[in-house]
Design a protein around this motif. Structure first.
Motif, short mmCIF file in Angstrom:
data_model
loop_
_atom_site.label_atom_id
_atom_site.label_comp_id
_atom_site.label_asym_id
_atom_site.label_seq_id
_atom_site.Cartn_x
_atom_site.Cartn_y
_atom_site.Cartn_z
N LEU A 1 14.54 -14.80 -19.30
CA LEU A 1 13.23 -15.43 -19.19
C LEU A 1 12.23 -14.83 -20.18
CD1 LEU A 1 13.00 -15.73 -15.30
CD2 LEU A 1 13.29 -17.62 -16.93
N ILE A 2 12.30 -13.52 -20.38
CA ILE A 2 11.43 -12.88 -21.37
C ILE A 2 11.76 -13.38 -22.77
CG2 ILE A 2 10.92 -10.67 -22.51
CD1 ILE A 2 11.15 -9.33 -19.76
N ALA A 3 13.06 -13.53 -23.07
CA ALA A 3 13.46 -14.02 -24.38
C ALA A 3 12.97 -15.45 -24.62
CB ALA A 3 14.98 -13.96 -24.51
N GLU A 4 12.94 -16.26 -23.56
CA GLU A 4 12.52 -17.65 -23.69
C GLU A 4 11.02 -17.80 -23.86
OE1 GLU A 4 13.96 -19.74 -20.31
OE2 GLU A 4 16.07 -19.29 -20.73
N THR A 5 10.23 -16.98 -23.15
CA THR A 5 8.78 -17.19 -23.11
C THR A 5 8.00 -16.18 -23.94
OG1 THR A 5 8.68 -15.89 -21.05
CG2 THR A 5 8.89 -18.27 -20.84
N ALA A 6 8.59 -15.04 -24.27
CA ALA A 6 8.02 -14.03 -25.17
C ALA A 6 6.62 -13.55 -24.80
CB ALA A 6 8.03 -14.56 -26.60
N PRO A 7 6.38 -13.18 -23.53
CA PRO A 7 5.10 -12.59 -23.20
C PRO A 7 5.08 -11.10 -23.55
CG PRO A 7 6.48 -12.60 -21.26
CD PRO A 7 7.29 -13.23 -22.37
N ALA A 8 3.91 -10.51 -23.52
CA ALA A 8 3.83 -9.05 -23.44
C ALA A 8 4.21 -8.68 -22.00
CB ALA A 8 2.43 -8.56 -23.75
N VAL A 9 4.98 -7.61 -21.84
CA VAL A 9 5.45 -7.22 -20.52
C VAL A 9 5.19 -5.75 -20.30
CG1 VAL A 9 7.42 -7.09 -18.94
CG2 VAL A 9 7.29 -8.96 -20.62
N ILE A 10 4.60 -5.42 -19.15
CA ILE A 10 4.49 -4.03 -18.70
C ILE A 10 5.31 -3.91 -17.44
CG2 ILE A 10 2.96 -2.17 -17.96
CD1 ILE A 10 0.73 -3.43 -19.56
N LEU A 11 6.33 -3.06 -17.49
CA LEU A 11 7.28 -2.88 -16.39
C LEU A 11 7.14 -1.49 -15.81
CD1 LEU A 11 9.98 -3.49 -14.78
CD2 LEU A 11 11.18 -2.54 -16.78
N VAL A 12 6.90 -1.41 -14.51
CA VAL A 12 6.96 -0.13 -13.79
C VAL A 12 8.31 -0.03 -13.12
CG1 VAL A 12 6.19 0.95 -11.64
CG2 VAL A 12 4.54 0.43 -13.40
N THR A 13 8.98 1.09 -13.31
CA THR A 13 10.29 1.29 -12.71
C THR A 13 10.56 2.78 -12.54
OG1 THR A 13 12.67 0.91 -12.99
CG2 THR A 13 11.39 1.20 -14.99
N HIS A 14 11.42 3.12 -11.57
CA HIS A 14 11.92 4.48 -11.43
C HIS A 14 13.17 4.70 -12.28
CE1 HIS A 14 9.31 6.01 -8.27
NE2 HIS A 14 9.44 4.87 -7.63
N SER A 15 13.76 3.61 -12.76
CA SER A 15 15.05 3.66 -13.41
C SER A 15 14.89 3.70 -14.93
CB SER A 15 15.89 2.44 -13.02
OG SER A 15 17.03 2.34 -13.83
N GLU A 16 15.32 4.81 -15.54
CA GLU A 16 15.28 4.89 -16.99
C GLU A 16 16.25 3.90 -17.61
OE1 GLU A 16 15.80 8.40 -20.30
OE2 GLU A 16 14.52 8.77 -18.53
N ALA A 17 17.35 3.59 -16.93
CA ALA A 17 18.30 2.60 -17.45
C ALA A 17 17.64 1.22 -17.53
CB ALA A 17 19.53 2.55 -16.57
N GLU A 18 16.88 0.83 -16.49
CA GLU A 18 16.16 -0.44 -16.54
C GLU A 18 15.14 -0.44 -17.67
OE1 GLU A 18 16.32 -1.39 -11.72
OE2 GLU A 18 14.38 -1.09 -12.73
N ALA A 19 14.42 0.67 -17.79
CA ALA A 19 13.40 0.77 -18.83
C ALA A 19 14.00 0.61 -20.22
CB ALA A 19 12.67 2.11 -18.72
N ARG A 20 15.11 1.32 -20.47
CA ARG A 20 15.73 1.27 -21.78
C ARG A 20 16.34 -0.11 -22.05
NH1 ARG A 20 16.11 5.93 -24.53
NH2 ARG A 20 15.71 7.90 -23.44
N ARG A 21 16.73 -0.80 -21.00
CA ARG A 21 17.34 -2.12 -21.18
C ARG A 21 16.31 -3.18 -21.53
NH1 ARG A 21 21.69 -5.07 -17.19
NH2 ARG A 21 21.49 -7.18 -18.02
N LEU A 22 15.15 -3.14 -20.88
CA LEU A 22 14.17 -4.21 -21.04
C LEU A 22 13.08 -3.89 -22.06
CD1 LEU A 22 13.57 -5.37 -17.34
CD2 LEU A 22 14.96 -6.49 -19.09
N ALA A 23 12.77 -2.62 -22.26
CA ALA A 23 11.57 -2.26 -23.02
C ALA A 23 11.89 -1.79 -24.43
CB ALA A 23 10.81 -1.17 -22.28
N ARG A 24 10.91 -1.90 -25.30
CA ARG A 24 11.00 -1.32 -26.64
C ARG A 24 10.48 0.11 -26.64
NH1 ARG A 24 7.91 -3.83 -31.81
NH2 ARG A 24 6.14 -2.83 -30.83
N SER A 25 9.45 0.38 -25.82
CA SER A 25 8.92 1.73 -25.73
C SER A 25 8.67 2.08 -24.27
CB SER A 25 7.64 1.88 -26.54
OG SER A 25 6.64 0.98 -26.08
N CYS A 26 8.73 3.36 -23.96
CA CYS A 26 8.60 3.85 -22.59
C CYS A 26 7.56 4.95 -22.54
CB CYS A 26 9.94 4.39 -22.08
SG CYS A 26 11.32 3.22 -22.19
N LEU A 27 6.76 4.93 -21.48
CA LEU A 27 5.74 5.95 -21.24
C LEU A 27 6.04 6.61 -19.91
CD1 LEU A 27 2.58 3.80 -22.11
CD2 LEU A 27 3.91 5.24 -23.67
#
Length: 207
Positions: free
Chosen positions: A160-186
């Motif tokens: 869905l992100i690939a189709e609609t191309a919004p800016a996305v801010i994801l909160v997660t406890h999982s570094e694996a999820e973060a690395r999979r979906l995000a370009r940068s992590c804070l």
């Protein structure tokens, strides 16, 4: 360009966030990591404009969608009405297409209480993406799901992100999820919380 500058956020005498600054563009995904209770969800509420009581400035687009930790649905409305009431510009066919895209078109006439947790999460995603937001805020959308269901939801979110191309801010406890979906992590830590680390996701990750 989306600019986040939270100089200070407090609840009464308790200061929870200090000096959190970052920028991102439409089409970019940023993940926010940190321990429970550090203030990640508080930061998202500031970004989404739900909470405006803070010191600082946030520049963001008007078209924002948010997916919470627990699906926030209208229990007295059907699945399809949960889309069309929030997005009145959607016709019934467009709403059904959004439900079909998330795999729950056959549940259109049911009520949220008749859905499994996974189906409720799919409805929350369908509702968020149906408005084609410029900024999408995801607050631990895969929490409490078993690994197989979480994997299905991750794959659906990616598509869905690939189709609609919004800016996305994801909160997660999982570094694996973060690395999979995000370009940068804070990473947030401390009391009050601030950014203690910024790192890139997997090499070559697209925005």
């Amino acid at each position: 360009m989306i600019r986040i500058d939270v100089r200070r956020k407090a609840f009464g005498e308790e200061e929870v966030l200090r000096d959190i600054r970052f920028e991102m563009e439409i089409g970019e995904t940023v993940a926010i990591l940190g321990p429970s209770g550090v203030g990640k969800s508080t930061l998202l509420r500031l970004v989404a404009g739900i909470d405006t009581a803070f010191e600082g400035e946030i520049t963001r687009p008007e078209n924002i969608a948010m997916v919470f930790q627990e699906p926030v649905l209208l229990p007295w409305r059907s699945v399809i009405e949960n889309l069309t009431l929030v997005h009145p510009q959607l016709g019934s066919q467009a709403a059904l297409s959004a439900l079909e895209r998330t795999g729950i078109a056959d549940r259109a006439g049911l009520f949220p209480g008749q859905l499994s947790l996974g189906q409720q999460r799919r409805l929350a995603l369908a509702r968020a993406f149906a408005g084609r937001p410029e900024l999408l805020v995801l607050d631990e959308p895969y929490v409490s799901l078993d690994p197989a269901m979480a994997e299905d939801m991750l794959a659906l979110t990616e598509a869905l992100i690939a189709e609609t191309a919004p800016a996305v801010i994801l909160v997660t406890h999982s570094e694996a999820e973060a690395r999979r979906l995000a370009r940068s992590c804070l990473r947030l830590a401390g009391k009050p919380a601030t950014i203690i680390e910024e790192f890139a996701a997997a090499p070559g990750r697209a925005s």
